[in-house]
Design an enzyme around this catalytic site. Structure first.
Site, mmCIF file in Angstrom:
data_model
loop_
_atom_site.group_PDB
_atom_site.id
_atom_site.type_symbol
_atom_site.label_atom_id
_atom_site.label_comp_id
_atom_site.label_asym_id
_atom_site.label_seq_id
_atom_site.Cartn_x
_atom_site.Cartn_y
_atom_site.Cartn_z
ATOM 1 N N CYS A 110 -16.466 -28.190 10.142
ATOM 2 C CA CYS A 110 -17.783 -28.435 10.761
ATOM 3 C C CYS A 110 -18.486 -29.467 9.886
ATOM 4 O O CYS A 110 -19.436 -29.154 9.178
ATOM 5 C CB CYS A 110 -18.586 -27.147 10.848
ATOM 6 S SG CYS A 110 -17.686 -25.742 11.571
ATOM 7 N N ALA A 111 -18.030 -30.713 9.926
ATOM 8 C CA ALA A 111 -18.247 -31.646 8.826
ATOM 9 C C ALA A 111 -19.537 -32.452 8.876
ATOM 10 O O ALA A 111 -20.014 -32.893 7.832
ATOM 11 C CB ALA A 111 -17.064 -32.602 8.743
ATOM 12 N N GLY A 114 -21.569 -35.146 6.821
ATOM 13 C CA GLY A 114 -20.556 -35.689 5.934
ATOM 14 C C GLY A 114 -20.724 -35.409 4.449
ATOM 15 O O GLY A 114 -19.898 -35.847 3.646
ATOM 16 N N LYS A 116 -20.286 -32.724 2.615
ATOM 17 C CA LYS A 116 -19.193 -31.960 2.014
ATOM 18 C C LYS A 116 -17.882 -32.741 2.081
ATOM 19 O O LYS A 116 -17.071 -32.700 1.155
ATOM 20 C CB LYS A 116 -19.097 -30.596 2.684
ATOM 21 C CG LYS A 116 -20.370 -29.768 2.457
ATOM 22 C CD LYS A 116 -20.446 -28.535 3.327
ATOM 23 C CE LYS A 116 -21.767 -27.803 3.087
ATOM 24 N NZ LYS A 116 -22.942 -28.564 3.606
ATOM 25 N N ARG A 139 -23.049 -36.104 16.540
ATOM 26 C CA ARG A 139 -23.110 -35.839 15.098
ATOM 27 C C ARG A 139 -21.922 -36.467 14.374
ATOM 28 O O ARG A 139 -22.039 -36.903 13.221
ATOM 29 C CB ARG A 139 -23.149 -34.329 14.842
ATOM 30 C CG ARG A 139 -24.499 -33.689 15.126
ATOM 31 C CD ARG A 139 -24.430 -32.164 15.083
ATOM 32 N NE ARG A 139 -23.845 -31.646 13.873
ATOM 33 C CZ ARG A 139 -24.485 -31.470 12.727
ATOM 34 N NH1 ARG A 139 -25.763 -31.817 12.642
ATOM 35 N NH2 ARG A 139 -23.883 -30.969 11.681
ATOM 36 N N ASP A 179 -18.513 -24.877 6.805
ATOM 37 C CA ASP A 179 -19.960 -24.721 6.671
ATOM 38 C C ASP A 179 -20.453 -24.427 8.078
ATOM 39 O O ASP A 179 -20.730 -25.331 8.861
ATOM 40 C CB ASP A 179 -20.583 -25.988 6.095
ATOM 41 C CG ASP A 179 -22.049 -25.789 5.763
ATOM 42 O OD1 ASP A 179 -22.407 -24.694 5.317
ATOM 43 O OD2 ASP A 179 -22.842 -26.726 5.981
ATOM 44 N N CYS A 232 -26.187 -21.509 5.729
ATOM 45 C CA CYS A 232 -27.499 -21.675 5.094
ATOM 46 C C CYS A 232 -28.453 -20.628 5.667
ATOM 47 O O CYS A 232 -29.599 -20.930 6.002
ATOM 48 C CB CYS A 232 -28.035 -23.089 5.293
ATOM 49 S SG CYS A 232 -28.149 -23.629 7.007
#
Length: 442
Positions: A110-111, A114, A116, A139, A179, A232
């Site tokens: 789930c990048a 960018g 990570k 995205r 993530d 998060c």
């Protein structure tokens, strides 16, 4: 202080107990800003020598720093040179935790946008391969831009449903980072607009999404492979309960302890997990855990495969390039030249395969912006290097024609303090600007 919903306040009070007052007080603290250095382009030590910013180390990273809001690092030529990525400090934790080794095959599931993925590329250090994926095509465009600015060749940028990926790549990846989409409770301080979404959707909306993602990811993880799951949010349903779900569907899965920073809280029922609260650290809220699937296996050697392109215009351009390519192949697709890593992408939806090098036009070759970001100054034999104070740097980044005192002719690599920004074409001291239009200074 942010106007928090009453049911959310009750939940957090039950979770934090006597720390709840400190948590509420954290909403009056200033937002923390962070940047992470691109160690594929510059070492931390060398960046600190040239940095004009007021930097303080982020204690849970090796290359992350707090900066002062007044520094405005997004309005500096070094940002356009890809020397750093702007990232919320706590969001740096998941990629820091994942123990990537050179040569690994890695999936960032789930990048976007960018942050990570770029740190994963730092750790791979030009070796192995990263599949950087985000299901949202819009995205993923931002993801592609940030990946290209980072300047690496060993990456595919995809926009695919993870369940479809899992059907193609069972037991494939050495490392996976998730993530996960979540309710965003940890970001209420930085982005109060997320509260409205929380009211409308709550925590349960995301649980089914998270379960589908981790189920697919576990099927793609090699025996002995390691995976980070992070969110998060503070929600137990989206954090520890998802870990319990993973353990139930994958019996060989085990949790690995994370020891990064003393002020991180331990997980509610799994002490190996970490919970990051904004009243305990200088950063927003996060949850992170590291898992391993069975016992670690020995890694096979990479296969090196290099071919040459029989095109006189490409060969002429590459006579100016002093760089070795490995673990991939050159390929022309629809008059565009790519260097593609050794990985079978089968039928997945890709925005970019490897490194986009340039366009094969009639009787000429034009290098890409992505290739400029990939090169180091010493890897191209015709360069113009400006100081960061030179007003021509900003003019170049705005797409303007610039004048220099030089007898060079043809393609030149434009640099700032020795770090490439893009290409230009020079004749009699006039540089025709070739800086990509969508990248320009605004």
């Amino acid at each position: 202080m942010t106007n928090l919903p009453e049911n959310y306040q009750k939940k957090m009070k039950d979770l934090l107990q006597d720390q709840y007052g400190n948590y509420l007080q954290s909403f009056s603290n200033p937002v923390a800003y962070g940047l992470r250095i691109n160690t594929t382009k510059i070492s931390v030590e060398d960046f600190l020598k040239i940095s004009p910013f007021h930097l303080k180390p982020i204690p849970w990273t090796t290359n992350g720093f707090y900066y002062d809001e007044n520094d405005k690092p997004s309005k500096h030529p070094f940002y356009y040179a890809g020397l750093y990525y702007l990232q919320e400090p706590s969001a740096m934790i998941p990629a820091q935790v994942l123990p990537i080794e050179e040569g690994d095959l890695v999936l960032d599931a789930c990048a976007a946008p960018g942050g990570k993925s770029t740190e994963i590329l730092n750790k791979l250090n030009g070796s192995g391969c990263l599949i950087s994926n985000d299901i949202s095509a819009s995205r993923a465009q931002a993801l592609l831009h940030n990946i290209e600015k980072w300047g690496c060749q060993n990456v595919f940028v995809a926009s695919e449903d993870i369940s479809k990926l899992s059907s193609f790549y069972p037991d494939t990846f050495d490392k996976i980072l998730i993530d996960a989409p979540c309710s965003g409770e940890g970001m209420f301080h930085k982005d109060p607009s997320l509260i409205k979404s929380w009211i409308e959707r709550g925590n349960q909306y995301y649980v089914s999404i998270q379960k589908e993602i981790v189920k697919s990811a576990l099927s793609m993880l090699k025996e002995g492979g390691q995976m980070v799951y992070s969110t998060c949010t503070f929600s137990k349903e989206e954090n520890e309960d998802i870990i319990d779900y993973m353990l139930s569907i994958c019996p060989q899965l085990k949790l690995l302890s994370i020891d990064l920073y003393d002020s991180f809280e331990r997980g509610i029922q799994h002490p190996e997990c970490i919970r990051i609260y904004p009243h305990k650290v200088k950063g927003e809220g996060h949850f992170t855990t590291l898992l391993q699937k069975g016992e670690k296996q020995s890694k096979e050697k990479q296969i090196v495969s290099i071919n040459s392109i029989q095109n006189e215009w490409i060969q002429d351009f590459f006579s100016h390039v002093n760089k070795t390519f490995s673990n991939g192949t050159f390929e022309i697709r629809k008059e565009k030249l790519y260097f593609i890593p050794n990985f079978n992408t089968k039928r997945i939806r890709l925005l970019r395969s490897g490194l986009y090098i340039g366009d094969c036009k009639k009787n000429r070759f034009e290098p890409s912006q992505a290739f400029a970001m990939h090169l180091k100054k010493e890897e191209f034999d015709s360069t113009i290097d400006f100081s960061k104070e030179d007003e021509r740097v900003i003019r170049y980044l705005k797409g303007e024609t610039i004048q220099v005192s030089s007898k060079l002719k043809g393609w030149v690599l434009i640099c700032v303090e020795g770090y490439p920004l893009g290409f230009g074409k020079i004749d009699k001291g006039t540089i025709k600007n070739k800086y990509a239009q969508g990248w320009r200074w605004k």
